[in-house]
Each structure stands twice: as C-alpha cells, then as structure tokens.
Design a protein around this motif. Structure first.
Motif, PDB file in Angstrom:
ATOM      1  N   ILE A 272      55.442  44.538  61.543  1.00  0.00           N
ATOM      2  CA  ILE A 272      54.022  44.382  61.222  1.00  0.00           C
ATOM      3  C   ILE A 272      53.840  43.103  60.423  1.00  0.00           C
ATOM      4  N   LEU A 273      52.919  42.288  60.870  1.00  0.00           N
ATOM      5  CA  LEU A 273      52.701  40.985  60.237  1.00  0.00           C
ATOM      6  C   LEU A 273      51.403  41.017  59.437  1.00  0.00           C
ATOM      7  N   PRO A 274      51.310  40.212  58.352  1.00  0.00           N
ATOM      8  CA  PRO A 274      50.041  40.158  57.614  1.00  0.00           C
ATOM      9  C   PRO A 274      48.971  39.428  58.433  1.00  0.00           C
ATOM     10  N   ILE A 275      47.750  39.886  58.304  1.00  0.00           N
ATOM     11  CA  ILE A 275      46.635  39.258  59.012  1.00  0.00           C
ATOM     12  C   ILE A 275      45.938  38.260  58.084  1.00  0.00           C
ATOM     13  N   TYR A 276      45.840  37.031  58.561  1.00  0.00           N
ATOM     14  CA  TYR A 276      45.229  35.961  57.775  1.00  0.00           C
ATOM     15  C   TYR A 276      43.721  36.190  57.699  1.00  0.00           C
ATOM     16  N   LEU A 277      43.190  36.032  56.499  1.00  0.00           N
ATOM     17  CA  LEU A 277      41.772  36.328  56.275  1.00  0.00           C
ATOM     18  C   LEU A 277      40.889  35.088  56.375  1.00  0.00           C
ATOM     19  N   TYR A 278      39.623  35.358  56.620  1.00  0.00           N
ATOM     20  CA  TYR A 278      38.572  34.339  56.667  1.00  0.00           C
ATOM     21  C   TYR A 278      38.758  33.329  55.528  1.00  0.00           C
TER      22      TYR A 278
ATOM     23  N   SER B  92      40.131  39.721  60.540  1.00  0.00           N
ATOM     24  CA  SER B  92      40.206  38.644  59.549  1.00  0.00           C
ATOM     25  C   SER B  92      38.971  38.598  58.647  1.00  0.00           C
ATOM     26  N   ILE B  93      37.977  39.453  58.962  1.00  0.00           N
ATOM     27  CA  ILE B  93      36.739  39.500  58.167  1.00  0.00           C
ATOM     28  C   ILE B  93      36.433  40.969  57.877  1.00  0.00           C
ATOM     29  N   PRO B  94      37.259  41.616  57.032  1.00  0.00           N
ATOM     30  CA  PRO B  94      37.151  43.071  56.876  1.00  0.00           C
ATOM     31  C   PRO B  94      35.765  43.529  56.419  1.00  0.00           C
ATOM     32  N   ASP B  95      35.342  44.661  56.980  1.00  0.00           N
ATOM     33  CA  ASP B  95      34.126  45.365  56.541  1.00  0.00           C
ATOM     34  C   ASP B  95      32.815  44.645  56.837  1.00  0.00           C
ATOM     35  N   ILE B  96      32.842  43.593  57.607  1.00  0.00           N
ATOM     36  CA  ILE B  96      31.582  42.931  57.972  1.00  0.00           C
ATOM     37  C   ILE B  96      31.371  43.110  59.473  1.00  0.00           C
TER      38      ILE B  96
ATOM     39  N   MET C 263      23.052  36.038  54.174  1.00  0.00           N
ATOM     40  CA  MET C 263      23.077  37.388  53.616  1.00  0.00           C
ATOM     41  C   MET C 263      24.489  37.914  53.372  1.00  0.00           C
ATOM     42  N   ILE C 264      25.456  37.426  54.139  1.00  0.00           N
ATOM     43  CA  ILE C 264      26.833  37.916  53.950  1.00  0.00           C
ATOM     44  C   ILE C 264      27.701  36.899  53.206  1.00  0.00           C
ATOM     45  N   ARG C 265      27.076  35.771  52.780  1.00  0.00           N
ATOM     46  CA  ARG C 265      27.825  34.671  52.155  1.00  0.00           C
ATOM     47  C   ARG C 265      28.737  35.138  51.010  1.00  0.00           C
ATOM     48  N   SER C 266      28.163  35.949  50.104  1.00  0.00           N
ATOM     49  CA  SER C 266      28.951  36.332  48.921  1.00  0.00           C
ATOM     50  C   SER C 266      30.115  37.248  49.308  1.00  0.00           C
ATOM     51  N   ARG C 267      29.892  38.046  50.359  1.00  0.00           N
ATOM     52  CA  ARG C 267      30.990  38.903  50.833  1.00  0.00           C
ATOM     53  C   ARG C 267      32.080  38.067  51.495  1.00  0.00           C
TER      54      ARG C 267
ATOM     55  N   ILE D 145      36.089  37.685  50.445  1.00  0.00           N
ATOM     56  CA  ILE D 145      37.214  37.772  51.386  1.00  0.00           C
ATOM     57  C   ILE D 145      38.127  36.554  51.215  1.00  0.00           C
ATOM     58  N   MET D 146      37.514  35.367  51.039  1.00  0.00           N
ATOM     59  CA  MET D 146      38.305  34.143  50.858  1.00  0.00           C
ATOM     60  C   MET D 146      39.186  34.241  49.624  1.00  0.00           C
ATOM     61  N   ARG D 147      38.665  34.892  48.584  1.00  0.00           N
ATOM     62  CA  ARG D 147      39.435  35.036  47.344  1.00  0.00           C
ATOM     63  C   ARG D 147      40.424  36.196  47.413  1.00  0.00           C
ATOM     64  N   GLY D 148      40.389  36.947  48.520  1.00  0.00           N
ATOM     65  CA  GLY D 148      41.293  38.095  48.647  1.00  0.00           C
ATOM     66  C   GLY D 148      40.789  39.299  47.883  1.00  0.00           C
ATOM     67  N   ASP D 149      39.518  39.244  47.492  1.00  0.00           N
ATOM     68  CA  ASP D 149      38.914  40.332  46.737  1.00  0.00           C
ATOM     69  C   ASP D 149      38.348  41.350  47.732  1.00  0.00           C
ATOM     70  N   VAL D 150      39.272  42.054  48.413  1.00  0.00           N
ATOM     71  CA  VAL D 150      38.875  42.956  49.480  1.00  0.00           C
ATOM     72  C   VAL D 150      39.935  44.043  49.630  1.00  0.00           C
ATOM     73  N   LYS D 151      39.463  45.247  49.906  1.00  0.00           N
ATOM     74  CA  LYS D 151      40.406  46.351  50.106  1.00  0.00           C
ATOM     75  C   LYS D 151      40.626  46.544  51.599  1.00  0.00           C
ATOM     76  N   CYS D 152      41.893  46.573  51.999  1.00  0.00           N
ATOM     77  CA  CYS D 152      42.221  46.708  53.409  1.00  0.00           C
ATOM     78  C   CYS D 152      43.305  47.751  53.563  1.00  0.00           C
ATOM     79  N   SER D 153      43.253  48.486  54.676  1.00  0.00           N
ATOM     80  CA  SER D 153      44.297  49.472  54.925  1.00  0.00           C
ATOM     81  C   SER D 153      45.516  48.810  55.563  1.00  0.00           C
TER      82      SER D 153
END
Ligand code: NI
Length: 186
Positions: free
Chosen positions: A2-8, A100-104, A161-165, A169-177
């Motif tokens: 399993i490889l890590p998924i690169y985020l937005y 790569s863009i969790p929860d949006i 509207m989704i800019r701050s979210r 994500i860019m800062r890694g401030d996101v919960k992912c399974s």
C-alpha cells in the motif's frame, strides 16, 4: 504494497506524465500496488501521479458500484500510455471526489463519450470508446495524467467556497482512513 496517496498541493500532481517504455521494470508489481492502494482507500480510480510517479498509467475498478450498473461488476481496467483522442457531448455535471482531495465533492462537467488509445496490463494496444459514468471516471483519472484536478473544472465561485478546505489539505490538516502524503508538513 500500500502506497501513500499524494494530496492536493503536491507539485507531482501538476506534472504532465510521460509514456512509459515497454521494458518498464516491475510493471506488474506497480500495477498490483496501485490496485492494492486503490482498494485500501475505497476508491474507484487511481493515477500514477497520485502515488508520486510521472508515468502515464491509470487504473480503474468500478466493481464497488456494481449495484448501480451491472456492467460495472467486471470493469477492472489498466490504461498504460493512455491518450484520449476524441471527446464528445452532451456535457453533463455529476458529483465527483478524489483520493487526493479528501472529503470534497463537487459537480464536475464532463463530456459523455471518449475515444482512448492505450495499452493494457499485457501491453496489448487498444482503441476504445467509453460512455457515461465509465467515460467520466476515465476522464477524471486521465486529467491526473495531464496535471489537472477536478477542482480546476468547477466554477470560480465554488472554488472560492472550498478554498480554505483546500488550504487545509495542502497543510495535511485532514483526517483520512488511508495513508497520505501532504504537500507541506504540519
Ligand atoms: Ni482524482
């Protein structure tokens, strides 16, 4: 594996990928890893830039959605050196998400039909037409091969509207399974 998924926000997601050589080392292992990573994250498609590679490879497996359409059941595909050579309408807007863009989730306009040339996992070449949701998922993953993400295709207002979210994500401030690799460390 399993490889890590690169985020937005990660620069690899903005690269235009290159065709791979036919003697690409350990191709089967890479494809196995891509599917394993896809299943672990409950996704239906994954492109090589999302695991940090500049290779023109995407994988799709629509079987988790087979209750929507029985033809999705066996729709597990590998597209190597993929090139969309035709698209046509009508354009339709349907909600999409991205590993790569969790929860949006946003409605994304895409064309109904594509014609794509590619090699499968056995390096056999194909020239095939896809329609509807299959064409949508392939276009979404294909965009990744061109350095494009679905949020690039939504309206300026929706993106505001989704800019701050997205910034989070860019800062890694996101919960992912699943395992992720943010653009910047917290
Ligand atoms: Ni995506």
């Amino acid at each position: 594996m399993i490889l890590p998924i690169y985020l937005y926000g990660h620069p690899i997601l903005r690269k235009v990928t290159k065709d791979i050589p036919l003697d690409y080392p350990d191709l089967k292992t890479l494809l196995d890893n891509m599917f394993e990573t896809l299943y672990k994250s409950d996704g239906i498609g994954l492109a090589a830039p999302q695991i940090g590679l500049e290779d023109r490879i995407l994988v799709v497996d629509l079987s988790p959605l087979s209750d929507k359409d029985p033809s999705f059941k066996d729709f597990k595909r590998v597209f190597i050196n993929a090139h969309i050579i035709e698209k046509d309408g009508p354009e339709e807007s349907v909600e999409e998400g991205c590993l790569s863009i969790p929860d949006i989730h946003e409605k994304v306009p895409r064309e109904y039909r594509i014609r794509i040339q590619y090699l499968d996992e056995n390096l056999q070449s194909h020239d095939e037409v896809f329609e509807g949701y299959k064409a949508r998922v392939i276009q979404h993953e294909y965009d990744h091969l061109e350095g494009i993400m679905f949020v690039d295709r939504i309206s300026g207002i929706r993106k505001q509207m989704i800019r701050s979210r997205l910034d989070k994500i860019m800062r890694g401030d996101v919960k992912c399974s699943y395992k992720v690799k943010p653009a910047f460390k917290k």
